[in-house]
Design a protein around this motif. Structure first.
Motif, PDB file in Angstrom:
ATOM      1  N   VAL A 291       0.892  -1.150   0.000  1.00  0.00           N
ATOM      2  CA  VAL A 291       0.000   0.000   0.000  1.00  0.00           C
ATOM      3  C   VAL A 291       0.937   1.208   0.000  1.00  0.00           C
ATOM      4  CG1 VAL A 291      -1.776   1.264   1.261  1.00  0.00           C
ATOM      5  CG2 VAL A 291      -1.795  -1.243   1.239  1.00  0.00           C
ATOM      6  N   LEU A 292       1.178   1.750  -1.202  1.00  0.00           N
ATOM      7  CA  LEU A 292       2.043   2.918  -1.342  1.00  0.00           C
ATOM      8  C   LEU A 292       1.211   4.165  -1.078  1.00  0.00           C
ATOM      9  CD1 LEU A 292       3.941   1.869  -4.580  1.00  0.00           C
ATOM     10  CD2 LEU A 292       4.836   1.846  -2.257  1.00  0.00           C
TER      11      LEU A 292
ATOM     12  N   TYR B 226       2.047  -4.771   3.067  1.00  0.00           N
ATOM     13  CA  TYR B 226       2.879  -3.802   3.770  1.00  0.00           C
ATOM     14  C   TYR B 226       2.467  -2.392   3.376  1.00  0.00           C
ATOM     15  CZ  TYR B 226       5.854  -7.816   4.641  1.00  0.00           C
ATOM     16  OH  TYR B 226       6.325  -9.032   5.042  1.00  0.00           O
ATOM     17  N   ILE B 227       2.616  -1.464   4.308  1.00  0.00           N
ATOM     18  CA  ILE B 227       2.415  -0.059   3.990  1.00  0.00           C
ATOM     19  C   ILE B 227       3.781   0.566   3.764  1.00  0.00           C
ATOM     20  CG2 ILE B 227       2.384   0.692   6.403  1.00  0.00           C
ATOM     21  CD1 ILE B 227       0.179   2.710   5.552  1.00  0.00           C
ATOM     22  N   CYS B 228       3.852   1.444   2.778  1.00  0.00           N
ATOM     23  CA  CYS B 228       5.117   2.094   2.436  1.00  0.00           C
ATOM     24  C   CYS B 228       4.838   3.561   2.121  1.00  0.00           C
ATOM     25  CB  CYS B 228       5.750   1.388   1.234  1.00  0.00           C
ATOM     26  SG  CYS B 228       7.316   2.122   0.713  1.00  0.00           S
ATOM     27  N   ARG B 229       5.537   4.431   2.812  1.00  0.00           N
ATOM     28  CA  ARG B 229       5.370   5.872   2.606  1.00  0.00           C
ATOM     29  C   ARG B 229       6.612   6.534   2.022  1.00  0.00           C
ATOM     30  NH1 ARG B 229       0.764   7.467   5.584  1.00  0.00           N
ATOM     31  NH2 ARG B 229       0.102   5.900   7.087  1.00  0.00           N
ATOM     32  N   ARG B 230       7.698   5.773   1.873  1.00  0.00           N
ATOM     33  CA  ARG B 230       8.946   6.339   1.348  1.00  0.00           C
ATOM     34  C   ARG B 230       9.544   5.411   0.307  1.00  0.00           C
ATOM     35  NH1 ARG B 230      12.791   8.543   5.873  1.00  0.00           N
ATOM     36  NH2 ARG B 230      13.530   9.623   4.046  1.00  0.00           N
ATOM     37  N   TRP B 231       9.901   5.982  -0.841  1.00  0.00           N
ATOM     38  CA  TRP B 231      10.563   5.259  -1.911  1.00  0.00           C
ATOM     39  C   TRP B 231      11.317   6.262  -2.761  1.00  0.00           C
ATOM     40  CZ3 TRP B 231       5.296   5.785  -1.432  1.00  0.00           C
ATOM     41  CH2 TRP B 231       4.668   6.628  -2.355  1.00  0.00           C
TER      42      TRP B 231
END
Length: 133
Positions: A11-12, A88-93
């Motif tokens: 989940v971006l 997974y949750i991801c807030r940084r890339w």
């Protein structure tokens, strides 16, 4: 005996708290439906390693493992297999997501996730994501 298929998904979430959905391309199963990006876990891979690889292959972005936080999982019986999917949750890339393997991408406000047709395994994830993002 039912075959278990292990996949992983992200989940971006962008700075505006929108969530990235990817549309499955024509010619693939569940074509046209929207999903959270990710893919199959290969032999010897952890879910996190597989997700980092898939996000690079599918979207051209670089994610580091500490940026992936376990959020929930999906367990769904399809006619020919049982899908098990840690999410997974991801807030940084690093980089800007592009549709390398999907028909389209959409940044969606969390309250509008239910407006996009999704595979059956993804539908129970919507309320969890809406509560957590």
């Amino acid at each position: 005996m039912t075959r278990i298929v292990l996949v992983t998904a992200a989940v971006l979430v962008d700075a505006d708290r929108r969530i990235l959905l990817a549309q499955r391309p024509a010619g693939r199963s569940l074509a046209g439906l929207w999903e959270f990006p990710g893919g199959k876990i290969e032999a010897g891979e952890s879910p996190e390693t597989a997700l980092i690889r898939e996000l690079d292959e599918e979207l051209g972005i670089t994610v580091r493992e500490p940026c992936l936080a376990p959020l929930t999982f999906a367990s769904h019986a399809y006619p020919n297999f049982h899908l098990l999917m840690p999410v997974y949750i991801c807030r940084r890339w690093e980089g800007t997501p592009v549709a390398r393997e999907h028909a389209a991408l959409a940044w969606v406000p969390r309250k509008r996730l239910g407006e996009y047709p999704m595979p059956p395994a993804d539908l129970p994830l919507i309320p969890v994501i809406q509560d957590q993002v």
